[in-house]
Motif scaffolding. Structure first.
Motif, short mmCIF file in Angstrom:
data_model
loop_
_atom_site.label_atom_id
_atom_site.label_comp_id
_atom_site.label_asym_id
_atom_site.label_seq_id
_atom_site.Cartn_x
_atom_site.Cartn_y
_atom_site.Cartn_z
N HIS A 115 12.13 1.46 -12.50
CA HIS A 115 10.93 0.69 -12.83
C HIS A 115 10.32 0.19 -11.53
O HIS A 115 11.02 -0.38 -10.69
CB HIS A 115 11.32 -0.50 -13.72
CG HIS A 115 10.27 -1.56 -13.78
ND1 HIS A 115 9.11 -1.39 -14.51
CD2 HIS A 115 10.17 -2.76 -13.18
CE1 HIS A 115 8.36 -2.47 -14.36
NE2 HIS A 115 8.97 -3.31 -13.55
N THR A 116 9.02 0.43 -11.33
CA THR A 116 8.36 -0.10 -10.13
C THR A 116 7.35 -1.16 -10.56
O THR A 116 6.45 -0.87 -11.34
CB THR A 116 7.65 1.03 -9.36
OG1 THR A 116 8.60 2.04 -9.05
CG2 THR A 116 7.03 0.51 -8.07
N PRO A 117 7.53 -2.39 -10.06
CA PRO A 117 6.58 -3.45 -10.43
C PRO A 117 5.16 -3.09 -9.96
O PRO A 117 5.00 -2.35 -9.00
CB PRO A 117 7.10 -4.69 -9.69
CG PRO A 117 8.50 -4.36 -9.30
CD PRO A 117 8.57 -2.88 -9.15
N PRO A 118 4.14 -3.64 -10.62
CA PRO A 118 2.76 -3.35 -10.22
C PRO A 118 2.47 -3.82 -8.79
O PRO A 118 3.10 -4.75 -8.30
CB PRO A 118 1.91 -4.17 -11.20
CG PRO A 118 2.84 -4.78 -12.18
CD PRO A 118 4.24 -4.57 -11.73
N THR A 119 1.53 -3.15 -8.16
CA THR A 119 1.07 -3.55 -6.81
C THR A 119 -0.45 -3.58 -6.85
O THR A 119 -1.04 -3.07 -7.81
CB THR A 119 1.54 -2.53 -5.76
OG1 THR A 119 1.04 -1.23 -6.11
CG2 THR A 119 3.06 -2.48 -5.64
N PRO A 120 -1.08 -4.18 -5.84
CA PRO A 120 -2.55 -4.31 -5.88
C PRO A 120 -3.23 -2.96 -6.15
O PRO A 120 -2.97 -1.98 -5.45
CB PRO A 120 -2.90 -4.82 -4.49
CG PRO A 120 -1.67 -5.55 -4.03
CD PRO A 120 -0.52 -4.80 -4.63
N GLY A 121 -4.03 -2.92 -7.18
CA GLY A 121 -4.78 -1.71 -7.52
C GLY A 121 -3.97 -0.66 -8.26
O GLY A 121 -4.50 0.38 -8.64
N HIS A 168 0.86 -1.19 0.00
CA HIS A 168 0.00 0.00 0.00
C HIS A 168 0.89 1.23 0.00
O HIS A 168 2.04 1.16 0.43
CB HIS A 168 -0.93 0.00 1.22
CG HIS A 168 -0.18 -0.12 2.52
ND1 HIS A 168 0.20 -1.35 3.03
CD2 HIS A 168 0.28 0.81 3.38
CE1 HIS A 168 0.87 -1.15 4.15
NE2 HIS A 168 0.95 0.15 4.39
N PRO A 169 0.37 2.37 -0.45
CA PRO A 169 1.19 3.58 -0.45
C PRO A 169 1.48 4.06 0.97
O PRO A 169 0.75 3.72 1.91
CB PRO A 169 0.33 4.61 -1.17
CG PRO A 169 -0.81 3.87 -1.78
CD PRO A 169 -0.97 2.60 -1.03
#
Ligand code: ARG
Ligand code: ZN
Length: 849
Positions: A459-465, A355-356
């Motif tokens: 590069h930031t991998p995807p996270t939930p949502g 989460h952020p």
């Protein structure tokens, strides 16, 4: 509190409360199963709020009576609060409710611990005490009367008046209800005093149960040091006549910054040389500082809503880290913090719970007191400071305190003071607060005609949502060394703002060796193809002590990964390079002890997973064991010298110097025990006059499979001390071999002294189980099953602690099919439990998604 369909709360839905609370008067008539709480609150319409129904939060309260302006009223009451018709203008609200602290095992609201009354209201516990607008943006001046036979009755602010069986407190500083506190019991105090920078005398007290008086001195000194430091470094002075700290045995978290009345988990404040380790002392000093620093960053300036939690927590963690650096040395603190960040925050950021730093929605806010909000939140502030410089930071903080004192503020307010004080546009920087996930930074290099070019790609991998990520502002501190080891370019901060960017260094006579991300200048994963020789060179020559340590860590990681994936032998060239560092007695023993540390097994699992390899916990454990044994054998001649160097001859002090020596000593003892079957550990156990030495010896003995006798002695010696017995419970599980971890843990849950209602004891066993990587992941699922069994049981009593411990499963998707299936089944079993709390429902739902 059972809740069939949890509500999701969104940041975007924020609306101010329709009234301001001008004054709050509370009266508590204490009784374990029927405490009466009377409230009298002066409400006035809030001109800044939209029209709305009058709603007060309230949960598990037995209503007795209600009145408005003295006339009885009958509000409409639900599970979550009440609504009531109210007059147009201002009015006085009065209510009386009854609560049962003795039945409160959730440890939220007013509860009892060892016969003493205490409270925990952050985040939303005040609504379990009385009906109230329980939100941080409603701030009011509280006057509190406590009636009861207890000798000591405390609340926030200054003591106002007292008599036989009652005491009154008044807190002149408006505060949100989450900072309310009340304590009553037959406590004794360890007194102290502090004169502030403007010459005001403040009375200090540390309140404890009779018998714990001997464990207070260190905490009191830490408090005074914190008060002084905040004056000197931030110009912040304390603002009441009295500051009370109370130690409580049953507490969900570490401690709580209630205004003028901090309440601490006894494990986070009580310490004596015989009962607490060096690590305990250091943690206590940091937590005392943390809670004290909240008086300005949290209390005087609070949060508008719970989405802004990092505003106070990230900043206060950053401040307590600065304090610890000043007290104990910067390099060791930084390395320890990075180990912790990688151990706790990275797995969170890289799994289903990601989460952020400022989340945008939640069901249960208690589930967001996370390593991301706290530790990554502090890293974000560190980056901000690096970008604007020390002077810019100081100016921005001065403006923050001046402009927002008395406010319930937001991250926007925080960033604005930096923009105004430094003239810097922070629009892109703000993504650190809204984008979840750990950025990866890939590095490539080129050298031609005296010009060296570093190309950085992020590069930031995807996270939930959040499937797509935008580039962030990443400060990358870089230094360049010439091939002979001289530093040719001192530390420079490169600002990476684009997806890909190149930076050049001119006028170099030879291709330099780069030292990148010095001091861990940003919380990212660095991806760099680099030779072992180059890493060995940095291990020998880097002038940045963090990166020197990091070079060693990289070599250790690569060595273990090749052992695990290719069955390679330990890398002896690396071990020789490391030996040179360890032998260098000009280096701080604490630093050398950190150099002797190896990546944890879960960190290795994470690295393997990142490289597309399914981690095998047994193979990881075996490689780690082989490496330890190899080191012990290879360094068998060196170890006695190091042990000698690590000896402390002066009387015990928990300071940085002595602790550093003992840390080195215990790393050496762990290796020695691989050779002598525990002989040296036995001797140390027998002669130890402090807990640090006693416990490290015990761990070596248990680890060597020779701990039974010592464990029995230890228990006999410390049976009456709850905090020491927590160590006894935890250590056996932590130091046991993987095949027996779950069985040991299970046997300990059947011990008469196992008490699941005490979070420290529960965590000692279950936390140690979850942290013993190979033991927890035993292929038959015994570890998973045991933890799930107990989470299901504990949820009925204490949802908050249960929910936090669910994160033990957060990496479940990275393992093999068998383990994955077993963990999924346990999570589903928990989810299916009828009446599962909102806290745990949210956690398992996120974990399974
Ligand atoms: N504000 C406290 C601290 O970090 C933590 C309290 C958290 N409590 C909770 N129930 N989530 O200092
Ligand atoms: Zn805090």
């Amino acid at each position: 509190m059972k809740d069939a369909s949890p509500q999701t709360i969104y940041l975007k839905d924020y609306t101010p409360f329709g009234w301001t609370a001008e004054e709050v008067h509370l009266t508590f008539v204490l009784a374990p199963s029927a405490t009466r709480v009377r409230s009298r609150i002066r409400f006035a319409p809030n001109p800044d709020a939209p029209k709305q129904a009058f709603f007060l939060h309230g949960e598990q309260l037995k209503p007795i009576s209600f009145a408005i302006d003295g006339t009885p009223v009958t509000p409409e009451i639900t599970d979550t609060g009440l609504t009531c018709a109210v007059p147009e203008g201002g009015f006085t609200w009065e209510a009386e409710v009854e609560i049962a602290p003795v039945e409160n095992f959730a440890l939220e609201g007013l509860y009892m611990s060892n016969g003493m009354y205490c409270t925990q209201c952050e985040a939303e516990g005040f609504r379990k005490i009385t009906f109230y607008p329980d939100r941080p943006d409603v701030m009011s001046v509280f006057t509190v009367r406590v009636e009861g036979a207890e000798k000591v009755k405390l609340s926030n602010g200054n003591p106002q008046d007292s008599g036989e069986g009652w005491a009154e407190w008044h807190d002149p500083w408006p505060k949100p209800a989450y900072l309310f506190a009340l304590v009553a019991g037959d406590l004794v105090n360890h007194p102290g005093s502090f004169t502030t920078m403007s010459g005001r005398d403040v009375e200090l007290n540390l309140w404890v149960r009779p018998g714990d008086e001997g464990k207070c001195a260190f905490g009191m000194e830490a408090l005074k040091k914190s008060m002084k430091w905040d004056e000197e470094v931030y110009g912040r002075e304390y603002d009441l006549d009295i500051f009370n700290i109370v130690a409580v045995d049953d507490f969900n978290m570490g401690a709580m910054e209630n205004k003028g009345l901090n309440i601490f988990n006894s494990s986070a404040v009580l310490a004596s040389p015989e009962t607490a380790t060096d690590a305990n002392f250091e943690r206590i000093e940091a937590i005392i500082a943390h809670e004290y620093f909240h008086n300005w960053t949290g209390n005087r300036i609070t949060c508008r809503d719970w989405f802004q939690l990092c505003l106070k927590e990230g900043l206060t963690v950053f401040r307590d880290a600065q304090f610890t650096s000043d007290m104990r040395g910067e390099e060791v603190k930084r390395i320890s913090d990075v180990i912790d960040l990688r151990g706790r925050q990275f797995p969170e950021d890289q799994g289903p719970l990601s989460h952020p730093v400022r989340p945008e929605s939640f069901q249960e806010i208690n589930n967001f007191y996370t390593a991301t909000v706290y530790e990554k939140g502090a890293e974000v502030i560190g980056m901000l400071k690096r970008l604007v410089g020390d002077e810019g930071y100081a100016k921005a903080l001065d403006l923050y305190f001046e402009r927002h004192d008395g406010d319930a503020a937001t991250i926007e307010d925080w960033l604005k003071v930096f923009e105004e004080a430094t003239g810097r546009d922070l629009t892109q920087f703000k993504r650190w607060y809204s984008q979840a996930g750990t950025p990866h930074v890939a590095v490539s290099e080129a050298f031609a005609d005296g010009t060296y070019t570093l190309t950085l790609k992020q590069h930031t991998p995807p996270t939930p949502g959040q499937p797509e990520k935008l580039p962030q502002v990443i400060p990358v501190a870089v230094g360049l060394l010439s091939p002979n080891g001289d530093e040719v370019v001192p530390t420079t901060v490169l600002e990476l703002t684009e997806a890909e960017q190149s930076f050049t260094f001119e006028g170099l006579s030879a291709k330099p060796v780069p030292s990148i991300l010095r001091g861990f200048s940003a919380p990212v994963v660095l991806e760099r193809e680099s030779t072992k020789e180059e890493r060995a060179f940095l291990l020998a020559h880097d002038t940045d002590s963090f990166n020197r340590w990091e070079a060693n860590r990289d070599l250790a990681r690569e060595c273990l990964v090749s052992m695990i994936t290719e069955g390679a032998e330990p890398d002896t060239a690396w071990l020789d390079g490391l030996e040179a560092v360890i032998r260098d007695s000009a280096l701080d023993p604490a630093y050398r002890a950190l150099m002797l540390g190896t990546p944890t097994q879960s960190e290795l699992a994470q690295v393997l997973h990142q490289r597309g390899v399914t981690p095998d916990p047994d193979a990881i454990w075996t490689a780690t064991e082989v490496l330890k044994k190899t080191r012990a054998e290879r360094w068998s001649n060196l170890l006695p010298h190091l042990a000698e160097e690590a000896k402390v001859t002066e009387p015990y002090q928990p300071d940085a110097e002595q602790s550093g020596k003992r840390a080195l000593g215990s790393a050496v003892l762990a290796l020695t025990s691989r050779l002598d079957g525990g002989e040296a550990a036995k001797a140390q156990f027998a002669s130890a006059d402090n807990m640090t030495l006693q416990l490290s010896a015990l761990a070596c003995l248990v680890q060597a499979g020779a701990g039974e006798e010592a464990l029995a002695k230890f228990r006999a010696q410390w049976n009456g001390d709850r905090l020491v017995m927590d160590k006894w419970f935890g250590l056996q599980v932590a130091a046991s071999g993987p095949s027996e971890t779950a069985d040991r843990a299970k046997a300990l849950t059947e011990d008469p002294d196992f008490d699941m209602k005490n979070p420290n004891r529960f965590r000692a066993v279950m936390g140690a189980l979850a942290m013993n990587h190979a033991g927890f992941h035993r292929i038959d699922g015994a570890g998973y099953r045991l933890l799930a069994d107990w989470l299901i049981k504990l949820d009925e009593k204490n949802p908050q602690t249960t929910a936090r411990m669910c994160s033990a499963f957060q990496t479940w998707k990275r393992y093999d099919e068998t383990r994955r299936g077993l963990m999924q089944a346990e999570l589903e079993r928990i989810a299916a439990k009828p009446g599962l709390s909102r806290d745990v429902t949210e956690m398992v739902t996120r974990l399974l998604s």
